[in-house]
Write a protein that holds these residues in place. Sequence first.
Motif, short mmCIF file in Angstrom:
data_model
loop_
_atom_site.label_atom_id
_atom_site.label_comp_id
_atom_site.label_asym_id
_atom_site.label_seq_id
_atom_site.Cartn_x
_atom_site.Cartn_y
_atom_site.Cartn_z
N PHE A 202 0.84 -1.41 -0.06
CA PHE A 202 0.45 0.02 0.05
C PHE A 202 0.42 0.87 -0.33
N CYS A 203 0.12 2.51 -0.96
CA CYS A 203 1.40 3.31 -0.42
C CYS A 203 0.66 4.86 -0.88
N VAL A 204 1.14 5.40 -0.36
CA VAL A 204 0.76 7.28 -0.32
C VAL A 204 1.32 8.07 -1.37
N PRO A 205 0.23 8.39 -2.48
CA PRO A 205 0.60 8.77 -3.40
C PRO A 205 1.93 10.30 -2.72
N ASN A 206 1.80 10.46 -3.45
CA ASN A 206 3.07 11.81 -3.26
C ASN A 206 3.09 13.21 -4.42
N ARG A 207 3.70 13.64 -3.93
CA ARG A 207 3.72 15.09 -5.47
C ARG A 207 4.21 14.81 -6.76
N ILE A 208 4.24 15.50 -8.47
CA ILE A 208 5.07 14.66 -9.26
C ILE A 208 6.30 15.01 -8.76
N ASN A 209 6.97 14.55 -9.79
CA ASN A 209 8.74 14.89 -9.85
C ASN A 209 9.29 15.09 -8.60
N GLU A 210 9.60 14.29 -8.10
CA GLU A 210 10.04 14.37 -6.78
C GLU A 210 11.10 12.32 -6.68
N GLN A 211 10.80 12.36 -7.37
CA GLN A 211 11.19 10.83 -7.66
C GLN A 211 10.85 9.90 -6.46
N SER A 212 9.30 10.01 -6.47
CA SER A 212 8.89 9.40 -5.45
C SER A 212 8.76 7.78 -6.08
N GLY A 213 9.60 7.26 -4.83
CA GLY A 213 9.58 5.98 -5.09
C GLY A 213 8.00 5.17 -4.52
N CYS A 214 6.93 5.72 -3.74
CA CYS A 214 5.33 5.49 -4.40
C CYS A 214 5.21 5.90 -4.77
N ASN A 215 4.76 6.48 -6.07
CA ASN A 215 4.11 6.88 -7.34
C ASN A 215 4.61 5.90 -8.04
N LYS A 216 6.23 4.82 -8.51
CA LYS A 216 6.24 4.22 -8.98
C LYS A 216 5.72 3.12 -8.30
N LEU A 217 5.57 2.32 -7.05
CA LEU A 217 5.11 1.60 -6.82
C LEU A 217 3.36 1.31 -7.22
N ILE A 218 2.70 2.53 -6.69
CA ILE A 218 1.40 2.92 -7.25
C ILE A 218 1.73 2.44 -8.92
N LYS A 219 2.24 3.05 -10.02
CA LYS A 219 2.40 2.37 -11.13
C LYS A 219 2.12 1.25 -11.45
N GLU A 220 2.83 0.75 -10.96
CA GLU A 220 3.49 -0.84 -10.76
C GLU A 220 2.07 -1.25 -10.27
N GLY A 221 1.52 -0.86 -9.92
CA GLY A 221 0.28 -2.13 -9.34
C GLY A 221 0.13 -1.50 -7.27
N ALA A 222 0.42 -1.04 -6.46
CA ALA A 222 0.40 -1.27 -5.76
C ALA A 222 -0.83 -0.24 -5.24
N LYS A 223 -1.30 -0.79 -3.87
CA LYS A 223 -2.91 -0.16 -3.49
C LYS A 223 -1.98 1.06 -3.28
N LEU A 224 -3.47 2.94 -3.97
CA LEU A 224 -3.13 3.75 -3.39
C LEU A 224 -3.96 4.48 -2.30
N VAL A 225 -3.72 4.42 -1.12
CA VAL A 225 -4.35 4.65 0.17
C VAL A 225 -4.42 6.15 0.20
N GLU A 226 -5.33 6.61 1.01
CA GLU A 226 -5.29 8.13 1.80
C GLU A 226 -5.63 7.91 3.18
N SER A 227 -6.28 6.91 3.42
CA SER A 227 -6.48 6.17 5.39
C SER A 227 -6.48 4.95 5.57
N GLY A 228 -5.69 4.68 6.77
CA GLY A 228 -6.16 3.11 7.16
C GLY A 228 -7.01 2.43 6.32
N LYS A 229 -8.91 3.49 6.40
CA LYS A 229 -9.38 1.95 6.02
C LYS A 229 -9.52 1.92 4.75
N ASP A 230 -8.49 2.27 4.22
CA ASP A 230 -8.10 2.22 2.72
C ASP A 230 -7.92 0.73 2.32
N ILE A 231 -6.75 0.39 3.73
CA ILE A 231 -5.42 -0.35 4.02
C ILE A 231 -6.59 -1.54 4.59
#
Length: 247
Positions: free
Chosen positions: A214-243
């Motif tokens: 599970f990954c929290v999305p980060n801002r673009i253009n910041e070499q974000s590992g989270c955004n990379k993982l989301i693109k690869e299939g990790a679940k985007l989460v914004e709260s514990g309930k999403d998890i």
Amino acid sequence: MEEIIVYFAVKYKGDWESIYQAISKKERVDMDEVKKTVASLKTKWVTIISKDYPNSLKQIPKPPFVLFYKGNFDLLFQKSIAVIGSRNATKYGISACEKIVKDLVETEYCIVSGLAKGIDSCSHRTALKYFGKTIAVLGYGLNFKDEALQKEIIEKGLVISEYPEDVLPHKKHFLFRNRLISGLSSGVVVIEAKYKSGTMNTVAHGLEQNKEIFCVPNRINEQSGCNKLIKEGAKLVESGKDIIEDL
């Protein structure tokens, strides 16, 4: 046999390969020295052949031969989730960590992390703040540091390491211990991370162990590992309930 395994763990400073070789080749030991070494330990321990060794760790590659611990051992058998992230945490990351951990604690998840500065420490502190349980997995011996957060986790949670009491931190130890953080958890939550980091190493272990990521999305253009993982299939989460709804 358990005491001999502990002796090898101490003798070889927790190095998995060296312990494995000593056991597989039936290295000769002096039983008086074995008993003296084990008696000198100030931490509790459990070995891979103990009846109360956590089954979750038996399922991972290279399970630790010995776990040294202080605190509530029973937490190893509760539902747990890893919450990890950058040592150089941003305000955004800290805020997201606090929100997500609070949600998870309220549904009685035990929070597993690595006691590093930044997101890891935030995960532990937030769990304790909301009267939840937390497990810290160290990449060094339990006696190496005596900081306030570690003391509080020992009192209210659990601190574990496969490295004997006085073993010093080393980069390879942290990378190797990451398999335990994911191994103890039903899923891995990444708050923020760079492309190449210890956090991403833990994710790699989690993927190898078929854990949900599970990954929290980060801002673009910041070499974000989270955004990379989301693109690869990790679940985007914004709260514990999403998890929670996925576990």
